[in-house]
Structures are given as C-alpha cells and as structure tokens.
Design a protein around this motif. Structure first.
Motif, PDB file in Angstrom:
ATOM      1  N   GLN A   1       0.898  -1.198  -0.147  1.00 37.82           N
ATOM      2  CA  GLN A   1      -0.021   0.018  -0.063  1.00 37.82           C
ATOM      3  C   GLN A   1       0.955   1.091   0.130  1.00 37.82           C
ATOM      4  O   GLN A   1       1.823   1.160   0.868  1.00 37.82           O
ATOM      5  CB  GLN A   1      -1.057  -0.167   1.319  1.00 37.82           C
ATOM      6  CG  GLN A   1      -1.778   0.950   1.232  1.00 37.82           C
ATOM      7  CD  GLN A   1      -3.112   0.971   0.121  1.00 37.82           C
ATOM      8  OE1 GLN A   1      -3.257  -0.096   0.161  1.00 37.82           O
ATOM      9  NE2 GLN A   1      -3.657   2.087  -0.126  1.00 37.82           N
ATOM     10  N   VAL A   2       0.598   2.082  -0.956  1.00 36.01           N
ATOM     11  CA  VAL A   2       1.464   3.510  -0.853  1.00 36.01           C
ATOM     12  C   VAL A   2       0.237   4.511  -0.632  1.00 36.01           C
ATOM     13  O   VAL A   2      -0.815   4.669  -1.082  1.00 36.01           O
ATOM     14  CB  VAL A   2       1.986   3.617  -2.341  1.00 36.01           C
ATOM     15  CG1 VAL A   2       2.654   5.068  -2.655  1.00 36.01           C
ATOM     16  CG2 VAL A   2       2.819   2.638  -2.594  1.00 36.01           C
ATOM     17  N   LEU A   3       0.681   5.189   0.495  1.00 41.74           N
ATOM     18  CA  LEU A   3      -0.217   6.324   0.844  1.00 41.74           C
ATOM     19  C   LEU A   3       0.394   7.854   0.725  1.00 41.74           C
ATOM     20  O   LEU A   3       1.312   7.747   1.527  1.00 41.74           O
ATOM     21  CB  LEU A   3      -0.926   6.038   2.242  1.00 41.74           C
ATOM     22  CG  LEU A   3      -1.788   4.662   2.329  1.00 41.74           C
ATOM     23  CD1 LEU A   3      -1.690   4.169   3.768  1.00 41.74           C
ATOM     24  CD2 LEU A   3      -3.127   4.861   1.747  1.00 41.74           C
ATOM     25  N   GLY A   4      -0.235   8.623   0.375  1.00 34.90           N
ATOM     26  CA  GLY A   4       0.319  10.132   0.570  1.00 34.90           C
ATOM     27  C   GLY A   4      -0.512  10.525   1.900  1.00 34.90           C
ATOM     28  O   GLY A   4      -1.731  10.510   1.965  1.00 34.90           O
ATOM     29  N   LEU A   5       0.249  11.298   2.868  1.00 34.70           N
ATOM     30  CA  LEU A   5      -0.329  11.710   4.086  1.00 34.70           C
ATOM     31  C   LEU A   5      -0.846  13.138   4.197  1.00 34.70           C
ATOM     32  O   LEU A   5      -1.290  13.640   5.153  1.00 34.70           O
ATOM     33  CB  LEU A   5       0.591  11.586   5.010  1.00 34.70           C
ATOM     34  CG  LEU A   5       1.015   9.976   5.522  1.00 34.70           C
ATOM     35  CD1 LEU A   5       2.195   9.995   6.304  1.00 34.70           C
ATOM     36  CD2 LEU A   5      -0.060   9.194   5.839  1.00 34.70           C
ATOM     37  N   GLY A   6      -1.144  13.712   2.920  1.00 30.11           N
ATOM     38  CA  GLY A   6      -1.568  15.109   2.800  1.00 30.11           C
ATOM     39  C   GLY A   6      -3.087  15.082   3.028  1.00 30.11           C
ATOM     40  O   GLY A   6      -3.714  14.177   2.741  1.00 30.11           O
ATOM     41  N   ASP A   7      -3.561  16.538   3.047  1.00 30.83           N
ATOM     42  CA  ASP A   7      -4.989  16.675   3.145  1.00 30.83           C
ATOM     43  C   ASP A   7      -5.492  16.534   1.910  1.00 30.83           C
ATOM     44  O   ASP A   7      -6.708  16.083   1.541  1.00 30.83           O
ATOM     45  CB  ASP A   7      -5.171  18.060   3.854  1.00 30.83           C
ATOM     46  CG  ASP A   7      -4.962  18.172   5.354  1.00 30.83           C
ATOM     47  OD1 ASP A   7      -4.820  17.290   6.094  1.00 30.83           O
ATOM     48  OD2 ASP A   7      -4.438  19.366   5.499  1.00 30.83           O
ATOM     49  N   SER A   8      -4.612  17.108   0.730  1.00 25.24           N
ATOM     50  CA  SER A   8      -5.106  16.699  -0.555  1.00 25.24           C
ATOM     51  C   SER A   8      -4.203  15.959  -1.374  1.00 25.24           C
ATOM     52  O   SER A   8      -3.082  15.876  -1.165  1.00 25.24           O
ATOM     53  CB  SER A   8      -5.140  18.078  -1.240  1.00 25.24           C
ATOM     54  OG  SER A   8      -5.110  17.978  -2.687  1.00 25.24           O
ATOM     55  N   PRO A   9      -4.699  15.309  -2.517  1.00 25.29           N
ATOM     56  CA  PRO A   9      -3.673  14.492  -3.550  1.00 25.29           C
ATOM     57  C   PRO A   9      -2.359  15.501  -3.722  1.00 25.29           C
ATOM     58  O   PRO A   9      -1.262  15.029  -3.830  1.00 25.29           O
ATOM     59  CB  PRO A   9      -4.404  13.936  -4.357  1.00 25.29           C
ATOM     60  CG  PRO A   9      -5.808  13.998  -4.067  1.00 25.29           C
ATOM     61  CD  PRO A   9      -6.009  15.048  -2.862  1.00 25.29           C
ATOM     62  N   ASP A  10      -2.478  16.753  -3.928  1.00 23.59           N
ATOM     63  CA  ASP A  10      -1.574  17.570  -4.510  1.00 23.59           C
ATOM     64  C   ASP A  10      -0.437  17.726  -3.404  1.00 23.59           C
ATOM     65  O   ASP A  10       0.498  18.335  -3.819  1.00 23.59           O
ATOM     66  CB  ASP A  10      -2.121  18.932  -5.020  1.00 23.59           C
ATOM     67  CG  ASP A  10      -3.098  18.644  -6.201  1.00 23.59           C
ATOM     68  OD1 ASP A  10      -2.622  17.714  -6.916  1.00 23.59           O
ATOM     69  OD2 ASP A  10      -3.918  19.522  -6.247  1.00 23.59           O
ATOM     70  N   ASP A  11      -0.841  17.654  -2.081  1.00 26.68           N
ATOM     71  CA  ASP A  11       0.322  17.566  -1.148  1.00 26.68           C
ATOM     72  C   ASP A  11       1.311  16.673  -1.147  1.00 26.68           C
ATOM     73  O   ASP A  11       2.446  17.181  -0.551  1.00 26.68           O
ATOM     74  CB  ASP A  11      -0.494  17.524   0.187  1.00 26.68           C
ATOM     75  CG  ASP A  11      -1.475  18.736   0.461  1.00 26.68           C
ATOM     76  OD1 ASP A  11      -1.407  19.693  -0.062  1.00 26.68           O
ATOM     77  OD2 ASP A  11      -2.311  18.485   1.546  1.00 26.68           O
ATOM     78  N   VAL A  12       1.206  15.783  -1.814  1.00 27.46           N
ATOM     79  CA  VAL A  12       2.157  14.638  -2.009  1.00 27.46           C
ATOM     80  C   VAL A  12       2.457  14.255  -3.399  1.00 27.46           C
ATOM     81  O   VAL A  12       1.616  13.857  -4.107  1.00 27.46           O
ATOM     82  CB  VAL A  12       1.783  13.296  -1.182  1.00 27.46           C
ATOM     83  CG1 VAL A  12       2.927  12.277  -1.563  1.00 27.46           C
ATOM     84  CG2 VAL A  12       1.775  13.531   0.124  1.00 27.46           C
ATOM     85  N   GLU A  13       3.504  14.517  -4.015  1.00 24.05           N
ATOM     86  CA  GLU A  13       3.792  14.840  -5.592  1.00 24.05           C
ATOM     87  C   GLU A  13       4.969  13.582  -5.819  1.00 24.05           C
ATOM     88  O   GLU A  13       6.090  13.888  -5.230  1.00 24.05           O
ATOM     89  CB  GLU A  13       3.944  16.138  -6.112  1.00 24.05           C
ATOM     90  CG  GLU A  13       4.137  16.178  -7.635  1.00 24.05           C
ATOM     91  CD  GLU A  13       4.291  17.528  -8.167  1.00 24.05           C
ATOM     92  OE1 GLU A  13       3.960  17.602  -9.308  1.00 24.05           O
ATOM     93  OE2 GLU A  13       4.566  18.433  -7.474  1.00 24.05           O
ATOM     94  N   PHE A  14       4.735  13.091  -6.841  1.00 24.12           N
ATOM     95  CA  PHE A  14       5.869  11.865  -7.308  1.00 24.12           C
ATOM     96  C   PHE A  14       6.235  12.383  -8.747  1.00 24.12           C
ATOM     97  O   PHE A  14       5.412  12.524  -9.576  1.00 24.12           O
ATOM     98  CB  PHE A  14       5.234  10.575  -7.410  1.00 24.12           C
ATOM     99  CG  PHE A  14       5.180   9.954  -6.184  1.00 24.12           C
ATOM    100  CD1 PHE A  14       6.152   9.276  -5.136  1.00 24.12           C
ATOM    101  CD2 PHE A  14       3.974   9.736  -5.190  1.00 24.12           C
ATOM    102  CE1 PHE A  14       6.223   8.821  -3.960  1.00 24.12           C
ATOM    103  CE2 PHE A  14       3.887   9.575  -4.212  1.00 24.12           C
ATOM    104  CZ  PHE A  14       4.891   8.890  -3.316  1.00 24.12           C
ATOM    105  N   THR A  15       7.451  12.907  -8.921  1.00 27.03           N
ATOM    106  CA  THR A  15       7.874  13.562  -9.964  1.00 27.03           C
ATOM    107  C   THR A  15       9.017  12.598 -10.873  1.00 27.03           C
ATOM    108  O   THR A  15       9.395  13.035 -11.868  1.00 27.03           O
ATOM    109  CB  THR A  15       8.468  15.021  -9.687  1.00 27.03           C
ATOM    110  OG1 THR A  15       9.680  14.777  -8.938  1.00 27.03           O
ATOM    111  CG2 THR A  15       7.573  15.801  -9.175  1.00 27.03           C
ATOM    112  N   GLY A  16       9.297  11.281 -10.271  1.00 29.84           N
ATOM    113  CA  GLY A  16      10.222  10.586 -11.067  1.00 29.84           C
ATOM    114  C   GLY A  16       9.385  10.083 -12.376  1.00 29.84           C
ATOM    115  O   GLY A  16       8.271  10.397 -12.572  1.00 29.84           O
TER     116      GLY A  16
END
Length: 188
Positions: A93-108
């Motif tokens: 499971q991969v989870l972003g811990l921000g309030d919004s999806p835009d708070d955690v960004e993957f740019t690879g």
C-alpha cells in the motif's frame, strides 16, 4: 479494563438515559511505533528507493512473483515532492499523508506504478491484485509502450487507485511488445 467495566456498571444500574460510556486507553506514542513493514518517509529522506525496491523484490515483478507471499508493506509519504519511482507489488500500500492529493507529489519518470504480473497477454494483469495506492499527485512521463507515456496502473481486482491526481496519461493496461495489450479488469 476495570474502569470501563465500572462505568458500564454505573450506567446499567443507574438506568439513566444519556449515560455516556467512556473508554480510556493507555497513552499512545505519537507518532506510533510501526512494525518494520510500515515505513513513513519525508521528502528529504535517504533510502526510499532502497526500501520500496526491496519490497518489490519480495512481492513484485514478472510471473506474479510474490502472489502468495506472507510479507506486507505500507509506505506512507509525508507532504512534499518525491523524485523516486515506487513500484507497487502484491500486499503493498502506498499512501500520501497530505490533506489533498496535491500535497504529496511524485515527479520521477515512473512515479507510483504497477506493471502487470504476467508477460503473456492472455493473462496480462488479471492476476495483478492485492495492492493499492492513494492520495498523491503523479507527474510521471515514462514511455511504457508504443509512445504511451504517463502513470501505469495495470491491475485487476482488489487493487484500488484512489484519490489521485494524474498530470499526464493514466494507462490501465500494459502492452507487451510482439504480443498484444495484456488483459486487465477492474481495480481502478
């Protein structure tokens, strides 16, 4: 515990409407002490790629490697930008811990992704399940096949992709060169 039983007993014997039952738990450490299978990362942390790749070596890859593994992994990402690629295998499971999806960004180049587990197009992603990813933004631009680029999530059932912002294409199947598009169903 004894206090909860005492409060419950007091509520029962008093027979009062509105009697509130209060449970008191022992003090929890904040943040909690997670088992080794759960890792919490910040944007500046070293070793993220090593951790996710080790999990994928255990529970991911071709020929449905890890399908019946007893290992589970959860990768939690604090708000920020991550240049790492995160392959998602079985029981991961991969989870972003921000309030919004835009708070955690993957740019690879690949970002968070799931390749189909079988190289035979008649199976494709139909056995690619028991995994999930949610609450992040992906700006991946990797060219997966035939000029199709973006975030790859080639899965079947029990493999949700939730609350994600995908900045480019979202590819829900994988094409095997010389064959055809691998079958995929549900999960998204």
């Amino acid at each position: 515990g004894p206090l909860a039983a005492l409060v419950l007993g007091a509520c029962h014997f008093a027979m009062r409407p509105g009697c509130v039952l209060v449970f008191l738990a022992g003090a929890q450490q904040n943040p909690p002490v997670w088992p080794e299978s759960v890792q919490v990362f910040g944007p500046g942390d070293a070793g993220i790629a090593d951790a996710v790749n080790a999990a994928y070596a255990t529970n991911g890859g071709k020929h449905d490697h890890g399908q019946f593994s007893t290992k589970n992994f959860a990768f939690l990402f604090k708000p920020g930008t991550y240049t790492v690629d995160v392959p998602v295998g079985f029981y991961t499971q991969v989870l972003g811990l921000g309030d919004s999806p835009d708070d955690v960004e993957f740019t690879g180049p690949k970002g968070v992704y799931c390749e189909e587990g079988a190289t035979e197009f008649t199976v494709g992603a139909l056995d690619t399940f028991w995994r999930g990813a949610e609450n992040f933004r992906s700006t991946s631009t990797f060219s997966w096949f035939g000029g199709s680029s973006g975030m790859l999530w080639a899965v079947s059932q029990a493999a949700p992709l939730r609350r994600g912002h995908v900045g480019h294409n979202l590819l829900l199947f994988q094409y095997e060169e010389g064959g055809a598009a691998g079958f995929a169903s549900g999960g998204y």
